[in-house]
Design a protein around this motif. Structure first.
Motif, PDB file in Angstrom:
ATOM      1  N   ASP A 148       0.864  -1.185   0.000  1.00 49.50           N
ATOM      2  CA  ASP A 148       0.000   0.000   0.000  1.00 49.50           C
ATOM      3  C   ASP A 148       0.899   1.232   0.000  1.00 49.50           C
ATOM      4  O   ASP A 148       1.531   1.532   1.019  1.00 49.50           O
ATOM      5  N   PRO A 149       0.981   1.953  -1.113  1.00 52.06           N
ATOM      6  CA  PRO A 149       1.898   3.105  -1.188  1.00 52.06           C
ATOM      7  C   PRO A 149       1.592   4.193  -0.171  1.00 52.06           C
ATOM      8  O   PRO A 149       2.487   4.947   0.225  1.00 52.06           O
ATOM      9  N   GLN A 150       0.342   4.273   0.289  1.00 50.69           N
ATOM     10  CA  GLN A 150      -0.014   5.300   1.260  1.00 50.69           C
ATOM     11  C   GLN A 150       0.559   5.008   2.644  1.00 50.69           C
ATOM     12  O   GLN A 150       0.655   5.900   3.484  1.00 50.69           O
ATOM     13  N   ARG A 151       0.950   3.760   2.876  1.00 52.33           N
ATOM     14  CA  ARG A 151       1.545   3.386   4.173  1.00 52.33           C
ATOM     15  C   ARG A 151       3.073   3.375   4.116  1.00 52.33           C
ATOM     16  O   ARG A 151       3.729   3.135   5.126  1.00 52.33           O
ATOM     17  N   MET A 152       3.630   3.595   2.949  1.00 53.70           N
ATOM     18  CA  MET A 152       5.080   3.600   2.807  1.00 53.70           C
ATOM     19  C   MET A 152       5.674   4.922   3.292  1.00 53.70           C
ATOM     20  O   MET A 152       4.993   5.958   3.295  1.00 53.70           O
ATOM     21  N   ASP A 153       6.926   4.886   3.693  1.00 58.37           N
ATOM     22  CA  ASP A 153       7.647   6.116   4.004  1.00 58.37           C
ATOM     23  C   ASP A 153       7.700   6.977   2.747  1.00 58.37           C
ATOM     24  O   ASP A 153       8.008   6.487   1.656  1.00 58.37           O
ATOM     25  N   LYS A 154       7.383   8.261   2.889  1.00 59.60           N
ATOM     26  CA  LYS A 154       7.248   9.135   1.706  1.00 59.60           C
ATOM     27  C   LYS A 154       8.538   9.241   0.925  1.00 59.60           C
ATOM     28  O   LYS A 154       8.530   9.232  -0.309  1.00 59.60           O
ATOM     29  N   ARG A 155       9.673   9.358   1.597  1.00 62.13           N
ATOM     30  CA  ARG A 155      10.943   9.483   0.878  1.00 62.13           C
ATOM     31  C   ARG A 155      11.312   8.181   0.164  1.00 62.13           C
ATOM     32  O   ARG A 155      11.875   8.205  -0.927  1.00 62.13           O
ATOM     33  N   THR A 156      10.991   7.061   0.778  1.00 56.98           N
ATOM     34  CA  THR A 156      11.255   5.777   0.129  1.00 56.98           C
ATOM     35  C   THR A 156      10.379   5.618  -1.109  1.00 56.98           C
ATOM     36  O   THR A 156      10.843   5.169  -2.166  1.00 56.98           O
ATOM     37  N   LEU A 157       9.108   5.983  -0.986  1.00 53.41           N
ATOM     38  CA  LEU A 157       8.201   5.944  -2.126  1.00 53.41           C
ATOM     39  C   LEU A 157       8.711   6.847  -3.249  1.00 53.41           C
ATOM     40  O   LEU A 157       8.745   6.441  -4.420  1.00 53.41           O
ATOM     41  N   ALA A 158       9.119   8.064  -2.883  1.00 50.72           N
ATOM     42  CA  ALA A 158       9.629   9.009  -3.883  1.00 50.72           C
ATOM     43  C   ALA A 158      10.880   8.463  -4.562  1.00 50.72           C
ATOM     44  O   ALA A 158      11.040   8.578  -5.787  1.00 50.72           O
ATOM     45  N   LEU A 159      11.760   7.838  -3.785  1.00 50.28           N
ATOM     46  CA  LEU A 159      13.010   7.327  -4.351  1.00 50.28           C
ATOM     47  C   LEU A 159      12.758   6.160  -5.299  1.00 50.28           C
ATOM     48  O   LEU A 159      13.421   6.037  -6.333  1.00 50.28           O
ATOM     49  N   LEU A 160      11.797   5.308  -4.973  1.00 50.22           N
ATOM     50  CA  LEU A 160      11.453   4.208  -5.876  1.00 50.22           C
ATOM     51  C   LEU A 160      10.890   4.745  -7.192  1.00 50.22           C
ATOM     52  O   LEU A 160      11.239   4.264  -8.275  1.00 50.22           O
ATOM     53  N   VAL A 161      10.021   5.751  -7.104  1.00 51.63           N
ATOM     54  CA  VAL A 161       9.452   6.363  -8.310  1.00 51.63           C
ATOM     55  C   VAL A 161      10.545   7.019  -9.147  1.00 51.63           C
ATOM     56  O   VAL A 161      10.599   6.859 -10.372  1.00 51.63           O
ATOM     57  N   LEU A 162      11.437   7.744  -8.502  1.00 56.83           N
ATOM     58  CA  LEU A 162      12.504   8.445  -9.218  1.00 56.83           C
ATOM     59  C   LEU A 162      13.530   7.464  -9.793  1.00 56.83           C
ATOM     60  O   LEU A 162      14.045   7.684 -10.891  1.00 56.83           O
ATOM     61  N   ALA A 163      13.832   6.399  -9.051  1.00 55.58           N
ATOM     62  CA  ALA A 163      14.771   5.392  -9.559  1.00 55.58           C
ATOM     63  C   ALA A 163      14.212   4.721 -10.816  1.00 55.58           C
ATOM     64  O   ALA A 163      14.938   4.468 -11.776  1.00 55.58           O
ATOM     65  N   HIS A 164      12.914   4.460 -10.794  1.00 54.59           N
ATOM     66  CA  HIS A 164      12.259   3.900 -11.984  1.00 54.59           C
ATOM     67  C   HIS A 164      12.284   4.899 -13.139  1.00 54.59           C
ATOM     68  O   HIS A 164      12.636   4.538 -14.273  1.00 54.59           O
ATOM     69  N   SER A 165      11.919   6.143 -12.860  1.00 56.32           N
ATOM     70  CA  SER A 165      11.864   7.163 -13.913  1.00 56.32           C
ATOM     71  C   SER A 165      13.243   7.499 -14.460  1.00 56.32           C
ATOM     72  O   SER A 165      13.377   7.934 -15.603  1.00 56.32           O
TER      73      SER A 165
END
Length: 315
Positions: A244-261
């Motif tokens: 559930d992305p809403q329960r993830m740490d925000k910086r970790t979520l952002a880093l996964l999105v940016l690493a993919h992009s």
């Protein structure tokens, strides 16, 4: 002396002695009471201090203030983390075939500014509900202490009319056909971020000869810090996967999105065994394939993250 008079003297002496003893007992009782009262007061004060200390600790550990890294770890921006993941450790440069990392770094700048409370997306309206239609607005122009962030903040403040997330990524990257907006391009971003990492003791600077030209490279010297970063991302989709992305740490979520992009997610999972690699890649793929429009409406704190993902999905 007669017996009656002696009896009187003895009675008087006994009475005086009894009076002195009672007086001493009264003083002792009062002193004991004062001592207990002082101790109770001291215990009360200590209890109040303990409660205040616990409240402060709980506030520091609240989800909004929680940091996913250890307090002894070096503090890195999202852009620095993305570049560190993209760099070859010994060679000190990113893959020549990676044409996404430049845009990914610009997206990281926007997310970092949003997380620091400097910018935000305009509220949704009936006409502008989509993330990509909503403008980036200035919330605070106070300096961040990072040159790239402050330079971007200055551009956003000076721009009228306001622009969307996708437009800002294009402007900061220099991918615009408007000659009047070329001034917004951030130049030498990779080199400037690498210098920040050199100052933080994670990279070093070297010169390498590539037959026709010399190139400045930045090999990794602090491999521990990079491994910590890689391990954090690996754990986020394996041992600590919450689905559930809403329960993830925000910086970790952002880093996964940016690493993919930025096309560096492969570097994060390459050291895993085949089974774990498949699980990690599938979960990361499921995450970045979620509908940004839907996820962005669930929590305002992650709107900018999903808007950046939506911009990369469209481009």
């Amino acid at each position: 002396m007669s017996l009656p008079s002696r009896s009187l003297q003895l009675r008087d002496s006994h009475t005086k002695r009894k009076t002195i003893i009672n007086t001493l007992k009264d003083k002792q009782v009062r002193m004991t009471t004062l001592t207990h009262r002082a101790r109770r007061t001291e215990v009360g004060k200590n209890s109040e201090k303990k409660v205040e200390s616990e409240e402060d600790t709980n506030q520091d550990r609240s989800p909004d203030n929680e940091d996913s890294g250890d307090s002894k770890d070096i503090r890195l921006t999202l852009m620095e983390e993305v570049l560190l993941l993209g760099l070859k450790d010994k060679e000190g440069y990113t893959s020549f075939w990676n044409d996404c990392i430049s845009s990914g770094l610009r997206g990281g700048i926007l997310i970092e500014l949003a997380m620091r409370g400097r910018i935000y997306l305009e509220p949704p309206t009936m006409r502008k509900k989509r993330l990509l239609d909503r403008k980036v607005l200035l919330k605070s122009d106070s300096p961040t202490g990072d040159v790239l962030l402050d330079e971007t903040l200055k551009h956003i403040k000076a721009t009228e009319p306001t622009e969307t997330v996708q437009t800002w990524i294009e402007l900061l990257t220099g991918e615009t056909w408007n000659p009047f907006k070329l001034q917004y391009q951030l130049r030498n971003v990779r080199e400037r971020i690498a210098k920040n990492l050199v100052e933080k003791g994670i990279l070093t600077t070297e010169k390498q000869n590539f037959l026709l030209f010399d190139m400045t490279t930045h090999p990794v010297t602090n491999t521990t810090e990079k491994q910590r970063l890689v391990k954090k991302l690996q754990d986020s989709v394996l041992e600590r996967w919450v689905n559930d992305p809403q329960r993830m740490d925000k910086r970790t979520l952002a880093l996964l999105v940016l690493a993919h992009s930025s096309d560096v997610l492969e570097n994060v999972f390459s050291s895993l065994t085949d089974d774990k690699y498949d699980v990690a890649m599938n979960r990361a793929k499921d995450l970045v394939e979620l509908d940004p429009e839907v996820e962005g409406t669930k929590h305002s704190a992650t709107e900018m993250i999903w808007a950046v993902l939506a911009a990369f999905n469209k481009s």
